[in-house]
Design a protein around this motif. Sequence first.
Motif, PDB file in Angstrom:
ATOM      1  N   GLY A  35      -3.275   0.424   6.174  1.00 19.29           N
ATOM      2  CA  GLY A  35      -3.090   0.699   4.755  1.00 19.29           C
ATOM      3  C   GLY A  35      -2.331   1.969   4.453  1.00 19.29           C
ATOM      4  N   ALA A  36      -2.058   2.793   5.482  1.00 17.23           N
ATOM      5  CA  ALA A  36      -1.405   4.085   5.236  1.00 17.23           C
ATOM      6  C   ALA A  36       0.014   3.910   4.690  1.00 17.23           C
ATOM      7  N   VAL A  66       1.306   5.159   0.982  1.00 16.68           N
ATOM      8  CA  VAL A  66       2.404   6.103   0.778  1.00 16.68           C
ATOM      9  C   VAL A  66       3.499   5.470  -0.083  1.00 16.68           C
ATOM     10  N   ASP A  67       3.815   4.225   0.196  1.00 15.79           N
ATOM     11  CA  ASP A  67       4.830   3.528  -0.595  1.00 15.79           C
ATOM     12  C   ASP A  67       4.419   3.436  -2.060  1.00 15.79           C
ATOM     13  N   ALA A  68       3.184   3.034  -2.305  1.00 20.82           N
ATOM     14  CA  ALA A  68       2.710   2.902  -3.682  1.00 20.82           C
ATOM     15  C   ALA A  68       2.672   4.254  -4.388  1.00 20.82           C
ATOM     16  N   ALA A  69       2.268   5.294  -3.648  1.00 22.04           N
ATOM     17  CA  ALA A  69       2.227   6.630  -4.251  1.00 22.04           C
ATOM     18  C   ALA A  69       3.620   7.107  -4.617  1.00 22.04           C
ATOM     19  N   ASP A 121     -15.165   6.525  -0.076  1.00 18.94           N
ATOM     20  CA  ASP A 121     -15.381   5.837  -1.350  1.00 18.94           C
ATOM     21  C   ASP A 121     -14.380   4.706  -1.584  1.00 18.94           C
ATOM     22  N   ARG A 122     -13.131   4.920  -1.110  1.00 23.21           N
ATOM     23  CA  ARG A 122     -12.087   3.911  -1.294  1.00 23.21           C
ATOM     24  C   ARG A 122     -11.208   3.865  -0.054  1.00 23.21           C
ATOM     25  N   SER A 123     -10.938   2.683   0.437  1.00 22.37           N
ATOM     26  CA  SER A 123     -10.092   2.529   1.614  1.00 22.37           C
ATOM     27  C   SER A 123      -8.630   2.720   1.239  1.00 22.37           C
ATOM     28  N   LEU A 124      -7.789   2.942   2.245  1.00 23.00           N
ATOM     29  CA  LEU A 124      -6.356   3.078   1.974  1.00 23.00           C
ATOM     30  C   LEU A 124      -5.766   1.824   1.330  1.00 23.00           C
ATOM     31  N   ALA A 172      -3.940   1.878  -2.272  1.00 14.89           N
ATOM     32  CA  ALA A 172      -2.593   1.337  -2.494  1.00 14.89           C
ATOM     33  C   ALA A 172      -2.597   0.347  -3.647  1.00 14.89           C
ATOM     34  N   GLN A 173      -3.595  -0.527  -3.674  1.00 16.92           N
ATOM     35  CA  GLN A 173      -3.675  -1.524  -4.741  1.00 16.92           C
ATOM     36  C   GLN A 173      -3.870  -0.857  -6.098  1.00 16.92           C
ATOM     37  N   GLN A 174      -4.742   0.139  -6.156  1.00 16.02           N
ATOM     38  CA  GLN A 174      -4.986   0.833  -7.414  1.00 16.02           C
ATOM     39  C   GLN A 174      -3.747   1.594  -7.878  1.00 16.02           C
ATOM     40  N   LEU A 175      -3.004   2.146  -6.955  1.00 15.41           N
ATOM     41  CA  LEU A 175      -1.760   2.818  -7.320  1.00 15.41           C
ATOM     42  C   LEU A 175      -0.754   1.834  -7.902  1.00 15.41           C
ATOM     43  N   ARG A 176      -0.659   0.677  -7.282  1.00 12.06           N
ATOM     44  CA  ARG A 176       0.277  -0.332  -7.792  1.00 12.06           C
ATOM     45  C   ARG A 176      -0.123  -0.787  -9.198  1.00 12.06           C
ATOM     46  N   GLU A 177      -1.432  -0.807  -9.432  1.00 12.75           N
ATOM     47  CA  GLU A 177      -1.913  -1.251 -10.740  1.00 12.75           C
ATOM     48  C   GLU A 177      -1.999  -0.121 -11.748  1.00 12.75           C
ATOM     49  N   GLY A 178      -1.769   1.108 -11.268  1.00 13.68           N
ATOM     50  CA  GLY A 178      -1.741   2.250 -12.176  1.00 13.68           C
ATOM     51  C   GLY A 178      -3.088   2.740 -12.615  1.00 13.68           C
ATOM     52  N   ASP A 179      -4.146   2.474 -11.838  1.00 12.53           N
ATOM     53  CA  ASP A 179      -5.484   2.908 -12.263  1.00 12.53           C
ATOM     54  C   ASP A 179      -6.250   3.578 -11.136  1.00 12.53           C
TER      55      ASP A 179
END
Length: 212
Positions: A95-96, A100-103, A196-199, A203-210
Amino acid sequence: MALSFDLFGTLVTADRPSEPWDAVAESLTARSVRVPDDWEDAYRSAHREYDRGREAPLDEHVRLALASRGVEVAAETATDAVLDAFDSPVAVRNGAIEAVDAAARRGPVAVCSNCSVPGLVERTIARADIETQSGHSFDAVVASVDCGWRKPHPTIFEETADALGVALADLVHVGDDARTDGGAGRAGAQSVLLEDRSLPAIAQQLREGDLC
Protein backbone atom coordinates in the motif's frame (compact mmCIF):
# COMPACT_ATOMS: atom_id res chain seq x y z
CA MET A 1 -3.11 20.02 2.93
CA ALA A 2 0.36 18.47 2.80
CA LEU A 3 1.40 14.98 3.85
CA SER A 4 4.57 13.51 5.28
CA PHE A 5 5.36 9.84 5.67
CA ASP A 6 7.65 8.14 8.14
CA LEU A 7 10.07 5.91 6.22
CA PHE A 8 11.28 2.91 8.25
CA GLY A 9 8.39 0.74 9.37
CA THR A 10 5.88 2.81 7.43
CA LEU A 11 6.82 2.96 3.76
CA VAL A 12 9.55 0.31 3.92
CA THR A 13 10.94 -2.45 6.07
CA ALA A 14 14.71 -2.82 6.21
CA ASP A 15 17.17 -5.32 7.59
CA ARG A 16 19.40 -3.89 10.29
CA PRO A 17 22.54 -5.54 11.71
CA SER A 18 21.85 -7.27 15.01
CA GLU A 19 25.36 -6.34 16.17
CA PRO A 20 25.93 -2.93 14.60
CA TRP A 21 29.41 -2.53 16.11
CA ASP A 22 30.54 -5.53 14.08
CA ALA A 23 29.02 -4.15 10.89
CA VAL A 24 30.72 -0.81 11.46
CA ALA A 25 34.02 -2.51 12.33
CA GLU A 26 33.95 -4.49 9.08
CA SER A 27 33.23 -1.33 7.11
CA LEU A 28 36.04 0.56 8.86
CA THR A 29 38.48 -2.27 8.27
CA ALA A 30 37.63 -2.24 4.58
CA ARG A 31 38.81 1.38 4.62
CA SER A 32 42.10 0.50 6.32
CA VAL A 33 41.04 1.96 9.67
CA ARG A 34 42.49 0.20 12.70
CA VAL A 35 39.63 -1.07 14.84
CA PRO A 36 40.45 -1.30 18.59
CA ASP A 37 40.37 -4.70 20.28
CA ASP A 38 37.63 -3.51 22.66
CA TRP A 39 35.59 -1.93 19.87
CA GLU A 40 32.23 -3.27 21.07
CA ASP A 41 32.73 -1.59 24.43
CA ALA A 42 33.85 1.65 22.79
CA TYR A 43 30.90 1.61 20.37
CA ARG A 44 28.35 0.93 23.10
CA SER A 45 29.68 3.66 25.40
CA ALA A 46 28.56 7.30 25.37
CA HIS A 47 31.23 9.80 24.37
CA ARG A 48 29.31 13.06 24.57
CA GLU A 49 26.02 14.35 25.91
CA TYR A 50 23.12 15.52 23.75
CA ASP A 51 20.15 17.65 24.74
CA ARG A 52 16.91 15.73 25.11
CA GLY A 53 15.39 15.20 21.67
CA ARG A 54 18.62 15.93 19.81
CA GLU A 55 19.80 13.49 17.19
CA ALA A 56 23.17 11.86 17.85
CA PRO A 57 24.78 11.37 14.43
CA LEU A 58 26.21 7.87 14.25
CA ASP A 59 29.24 8.88 12.20
CA GLU A 60 30.16 11.41 14.88
CA HIS A 61 29.70 8.75 17.56
CA VAL A 62 31.99 6.38 15.65
CA ARG A 63 34.70 9.04 15.33
CA LEU A 64 34.47 9.80 19.05
CA ALA A 65 34.52 6.10 19.94
CA LEU A 66 37.65 5.58 17.85
CA ALA A 67 39.28 8.70 19.28
CA SER A 68 38.63 7.42 22.80
CA ARG A 69 40.92 4.53 21.89
CA GLY A 70 43.54 6.71 20.24
CA VAL A 71 42.44 6.12 16.65
CA GLU A 72 41.88 9.19 14.48
CA VAL A 73 39.77 8.93 11.34
CA ALA A 74 38.65 11.51 8.78
CA ALA A 75 35.04 12.61 9.06
CA GLU A 76 34.33 11.57 5.47
CA THR A 77 35.73 8.09 6.11
CA ALA A 78 33.55 7.61 9.19
CA THR A 79 30.48 8.85 7.34
CA ASP A 80 31.04 6.50 4.39
CA ALA A 81 31.78 3.55 6.66
CA VAL A 82 28.65 4.03 8.72
CA LEU A 83 26.45 4.45 5.66
CA ASP A 84 27.78 1.26 4.08
CA ALA A 85 27.35 -0.64 7.35
CA PHE A 86 23.66 0.19 7.53
CA ASP A 87 22.79 0.26 3.83
CA SER A 88 20.84 -2.98 3.46
CA PRO A 89 18.07 -4.51 1.35
CA VAL A 90 14.64 -2.97 1.84
CA ALA A 91 11.10 -4.01 1.01
CA VAL A 92 8.29 -1.64 0.17
CA ARG A 93 5.29 -2.17 2.41
CA ASN A 94 1.93 -3.11 0.99
CA GLY A 95 0.00 0.00 0.00
CA ALA A 96 2.98 2.37 0.27
CA ILE A 97 3.21 3.20 -3.43
CA GLU A 98 -0.53 3.75 -3.69
CA ALA A 99 -0.52 5.98 -0.59
CA VAL A 100 2.33 8.13 -1.91
CA ASP A 101 0.63 8.42 -5.30
CA ALA A 102 -2.70 9.40 -3.75
CA ALA A 103 -1.02 11.89 -1.43
CA ALA A 104 0.91 13.54 -4.27
CA ARG A 105 -2.35 14.07 -6.14
CA ARG A 106 -3.66 16.03 -3.18
CA GLY A 107 -0.67 18.26 -2.43
CA PRO A 108 3.03 18.33 -1.53
CA VAL A 109 4.51 15.19 0.03
CA ALA A 110 7.56 14.63 2.22
CA VAL A 111 9.41 11.90 4.02
CA CYS A 112 9.96 12.76 7.69
CA SER A 113 12.18 10.13 9.29
CA ASN A 114 14.23 9.48 12.38
CA CYS A 115 17.64 8.24 11.28
CA SER A 116 21.08 8.77 12.81
CA VAL A 117 23.02 7.67 9.71
CA PRO A 118 23.78 10.50 7.26
CA GLY A 119 22.49 9.73 3.78
CA LEU A 120 20.67 6.52 4.74
CA VAL A 121 17.18 7.93 4.29
CA GLU A 122 17.98 9.11 0.78
CA ARG A 123 19.78 5.85 -0.03
CA THR A 124 16.78 3.84 1.22
CA ILE A 125 14.29 5.85 -0.84
CA ALA A 126 16.43 5.21 -3.91
CA ARG A 127 16.84 1.50 -3.07
CA ALA A 128 13.09 1.08 -2.63
CA ASP A 129 12.44 2.94 -5.91
CA ILE A 130 9.40 4.58 -4.34
CA GLU A 131 9.50 7.71 -6.47
CA THR A 132 9.71 5.86 -9.77
CA GLN A 133 7.03 3.34 -8.82
CA SER A 134 4.64 6.02 -7.57
CA GLY A 135 5.40 8.39 -10.43
CA HIS A 136 6.05 11.24 -8.00
CA SER A 137 9.18 12.74 -6.47
CA PHE A 138 9.08 13.73 -2.82
CA ASP A 139 8.88 17.47 -2.42
CA ALA A 140 11.08 17.28 0.69
CA VAL A 141 13.06 14.71 2.65
CA VAL A 142 13.60 15.62 6.31
CA ALA A 143 15.85 13.26 8.27
CA SER A 144 16.60 13.77 11.94
CA VAL A 145 20.34 13.49 11.34
CA ASP A 146 20.13 16.56 9.10
CA CYS A 147 17.45 18.41 11.05
CA GLY A 148 19.21 17.83 14.37
CA TRP A 149 16.04 16.80 16.21
CA ARG A 150 14.27 13.45 16.46
CA LYS A 151 10.56 12.80 16.39
CA PRO A 152 8.55 13.44 18.54
CA HIS A 153 10.33 16.78 19.02
CA PRO A 154 8.17 19.53 17.45
CA THR A 155 11.09 21.02 15.49
CA ILE A 156 11.31 18.16 12.98
CA PHE A 157 7.62 18.50 12.16
CA GLU A 158 7.95 22.27 11.93
CA GLU A 159 10.85 21.89 9.50
CA THR A 160 8.84 19.42 7.44
CA ALA A 161 5.91 21.81 7.19
CA ASP A 162 8.27 24.65 6.27
CA ALA A 163 9.93 22.52 3.60
CA LEU A 164 6.51 21.84 2.07
CA GLY A 165 5.47 25.48 2.28
CA VAL A 166 2.48 24.95 4.56
CA ALA A 167 1.49 25.87 8.08
CA LEU A 168 2.07 23.18 10.69
CA ALA A 169 -1.68 22.87 11.17
CA ASP A 170 -2.01 21.91 7.50
CA LEU A 171 0.46 19.01 7.75
CA VAL A 172 -0.73 15.43 8.09
CA HIS A 173 1.97 12.98 9.17
CA VAL A 174 1.58 9.22 8.60
CA GLY A 175 3.63 6.80 10.68
CA ASP A 176 3.72 3.53 12.56
CA ASP A 177 4.94 4.61 15.99
CA ALA A 178 2.56 6.28 18.42
CA ARG A 179 5.39 7.68 20.54
CA THR A 180 7.43 9.25 17.75
CA ASP A 181 5.05 9.78 14.84
CA GLY A 182 2.21 10.61 17.19
CA GLY A 183 4.27 13.63 18.20
CA ALA A 184 2.98 15.36 15.07
CA GLY A 185 -0.42 15.72 16.69
CA ARG A 186 1.09 17.01 19.91
CA ALA A 187 3.18 19.52 17.93
CA GLY A 188 0.15 21.05 16.21
CA ALA A 189 0.00 19.01 13.01
CA GLN A 190 -2.20 15.95 12.49
CA SER A 191 -1.01 12.39 12.90
CA VAL A 192 -2.36 9.24 11.30
CA LEU A 193 -1.04 5.97 12.74
CA LEU A 194 -0.93 2.65 10.93
CA GLU A 195 -2.32 0.94 14.01
CA ASP A 196 -5.55 2.81 13.27
CA ARG A 197 -5.52 2.82 9.45
CA SER A 198 -3.58 0.69 7.00
CA LEU A 199 -1.69 2.17 4.06
CA PRO A 200 -4.25 0.84 1.55
CA ALA A 201 -7.02 2.43 3.63
CA ILE A 202 -5.10 5.71 3.77
CA ALA A 203 -4.64 5.63 -0.01
CA GLN A 204 -8.35 5.04 -0.51
CA GLN A 205 -9.30 7.86 1.86
CA LEU A 206 -6.91 10.21 0.09
CA ARG A 207 -8.45 9.37 -3.26
CA GLU A 208 -11.88 10.05 -1.81
CA GLY A 209 -10.73 13.26 -0.15
CA ASP A 210 -11.70 12.32 3.41
CA LEU A 211 -8.47 11.30 5.14
CA CYS A 212 -8.91 13.85 7.91
